[in-house]
Scaffold this active site. Structure first.
Site, PDB file in Angstrom:
ATOM      1  N   ASP A  82     111.456  52.298  -0.551  1.00 17.51           N
ATOM      2  CA  ASP A  82     111.303  51.021   0.157  1.00 17.51           C
ATOM      3  C   ASP A  82     110.228  50.169  -0.488  1.00 17.51           C
ATOM      4  OD1 ASP A  82     111.250  48.997   2.018  1.00 17.51           O
ATOM      5  OD2 ASP A  82     110.662  50.265   3.706  1.00 17.51           O
ATOM      6  N   MET A 137     106.794  46.345  12.817  1.00 15.50           N
ATOM      7  CA  MET A 137     105.363  46.252  12.500  1.00 15.50           C
ATOM      8  C   MET A 137     104.600  45.829  13.748  1.00 15.50           C
ATOM      9  SD  MET A 137     105.500  44.357   8.803  1.00 15.50           S
ATOM     10  CE  MET A 137     106.759  44.761   7.579  1.00 15.50           C
ATOM     11  N   HIS A 151     118.358  48.365   7.530  1.00 12.77           N
ATOM     12  CA  HIS A 151     116.953  48.786   7.586  1.00 12.77           C
ATOM     13  C   HIS A 151     116.188  47.811   8.488  1.00 12.77           C
ATOM     14  CE1 HIS A 151     113.465  50.986   6.032  1.00 12.77           C
ATOM     15  NE2 HIS A 151     112.836  49.823   5.949  1.00 12.77           N
ATOM     16  N   MET A 181     107.222  54.866   0.289  1.00 14.04           N
ATOM     17  CA  MET A 181     106.934  53.442   0.117  1.00 14.04           C
ATOM     18  C   MET A 181     106.606  53.179  -1.351  1.00 14.04           C
ATOM     19  SD  MET A 181     107.343  51.996   3.028  1.00 14.04           S
ATOM     20  CE  MET A 181     106.954  50.372   2.373  1.00 14.04           C
ATOM     21  N   MET A 195     106.393  51.050  11.440  1.00 17.55           N
ATOM     22  CA  MET A 195     105.055  50.828  10.889  1.00 17.55           C
ATOM     23  C   MET A 195     104.138  50.498  12.066  1.00 17.55           C
ATOM     24  SD  MET A 195     106.209  48.730   7.501  1.00 17.55           S
ATOM     25  CE  MET A 195     107.833  48.385   8.179  1.00 17.55           C
ATOM     26  N   HIS A 214     112.302  51.774  10.654  1.00 21.85           N
ATOM     27  CA  HIS A 214     111.086  52.156   9.940  1.00 21.85           C
ATOM     28  C   HIS A 214     109.909  51.703  10.798  1.00 21.85           C
ATOM     29  CE1 HIS A 214     108.454  51.231   6.107  1.00 21.85           C
ATOM     30  NE2 HIS A 214     107.920  52.159   6.886  1.00 21.85           N
ATOM     31  N   SER A 271     117.009  45.371   4.084  1.00 24.49           N
ATOM     32  CA  SER A 271     115.975  45.186   5.106  1.00 24.49           C
ATOM     33  C   SER A 271     116.101  43.786   5.686  1.00 24.49           C
ATOM     34  CB  SER A 271     114.585  45.362   4.499  1.00 24.49           C
ATOM     35  OG  SER A 271     113.631  44.857   5.415  1.00 24.49           O
ATOM     36  N   ASP A 299     112.572  46.943  10.044  1.00 25.72           N
ATOM     37  CA  ASP A 299     111.132  47.134   9.843  1.00 25.72           C
ATOM     38  C   ASP A 299     110.326  46.719  11.065  1.00 25.72           C
ATOM     39  OD1 ASP A 299     110.788  48.109   7.114  1.00 25.72           O
ATOM     40  OD2 ASP A 299     111.696  46.212   6.505  1.00 25.72           O
TER      41      ASP A 299
END
Ligand code: DX5
Ligand code: ZN
Length: 216
Positions: A175, A36, A32, A137, A67, A65, A7, A34
């Protein structure tokens, strides 16, 4: 073969390109990424523009991913930014998860759902035929560097049993809090893909850490 997805949340953002460029040679399988939005989770990271900027720096699949509260809004932008895999949270404001997964496939990407630690495996059972992967998660999303939640192992076993009973090929990705110790436990429980942020980027030798996490 277990896949390792570092990540880049834990990379040095001031040298993100350099970090991404090295990952393939270090033995990583996926990158990966992330995302957000400061709403679904209490943190903000990066979006499609950053994905587009790192795309030319690696041939590895970019595993996004999301979020974010409204993941469907981001399917086209991430497709255009060169993402390969898009995962969306079942707890997000998206009411039509099945349709969203179909839309991700229609855009030419692999699709999956993500379950928070408090969310039961049953929430994804009727979506599995549309999921190339399910991301469980093993920490509460929002930050790197947290401790692995052991109950995740029971969720991995339950999900693996469901996937095998139905003869599906859905991958189980884990994760949060993955280190050499928890990685082994996840693999023994049935995990296929391990995300690792701090374990890889804080390691003196990331390539060695990736080998250790994979168990090879
Ligand atoms: C957390 C992120 C993770 C995080 C993992 O919300 O989804 O991908 O970067 O970091 P570590 O491996 O440090 O727990
Ligand atoms: Zn993640």
């Amino acid at each position: 073969m277990i896949k390792i997805a570092p990540s880049i949340l834990s990379a040095n953002f001031a040298a993100l390109g350099e970090a991404v460029s090295k990952l393939a040679a270090q033995g990583a399988d996926w990158v990966h990424f992330d995302v957000m939005d400061g709403n679904f989770v209490p943190n903000i990271t990066f979006g499609p523009n950053t994905c587009k900027a790192i795309r030319p720096l690696t041939d590895l699949p970019i595993d996004v991913h999301l979020m974010v509260e409204h993941p469907s809004d981001w399917i086209e932008p991430f497709k255009n930014a060169g993402a390969d895999i898009l995962t969306i949270h079942v707890e997000s404001a998206e009411r039509h998860l099945h349709r969203a997964l179909q839309a991700i496939h229609a855009a030419g990407m692999k699709a999956g759902v993500v379950l928070n630690p408090a969310t039961p495996v049953s929430t994804c059972v009727h979506l599995l035929s549309e999921c190339d992967l399910v991301l469980l998660m093993s920490v509460n999303p929002g930050f790197g560097g947290q401790s692995f939640i052991p109950e995740t192992l029971n969720k991995i076993r339950a999900l693996k049993a469901e996937i095998e009973a139905r003869g599906l090929h859905t991958l189980i990705e884990i994760d949060g809090g993955v280190n050499p110790d928890t990685a082994k436990q996840c693999v023994n429980a049935g995990a296929d893909v391990l995300v690792a942020g701090s374990a890889v980027f804080k390691a003196d030798d990331p390539a060695e850490m990736i080998r250790t996490l994979r168990g090879s």
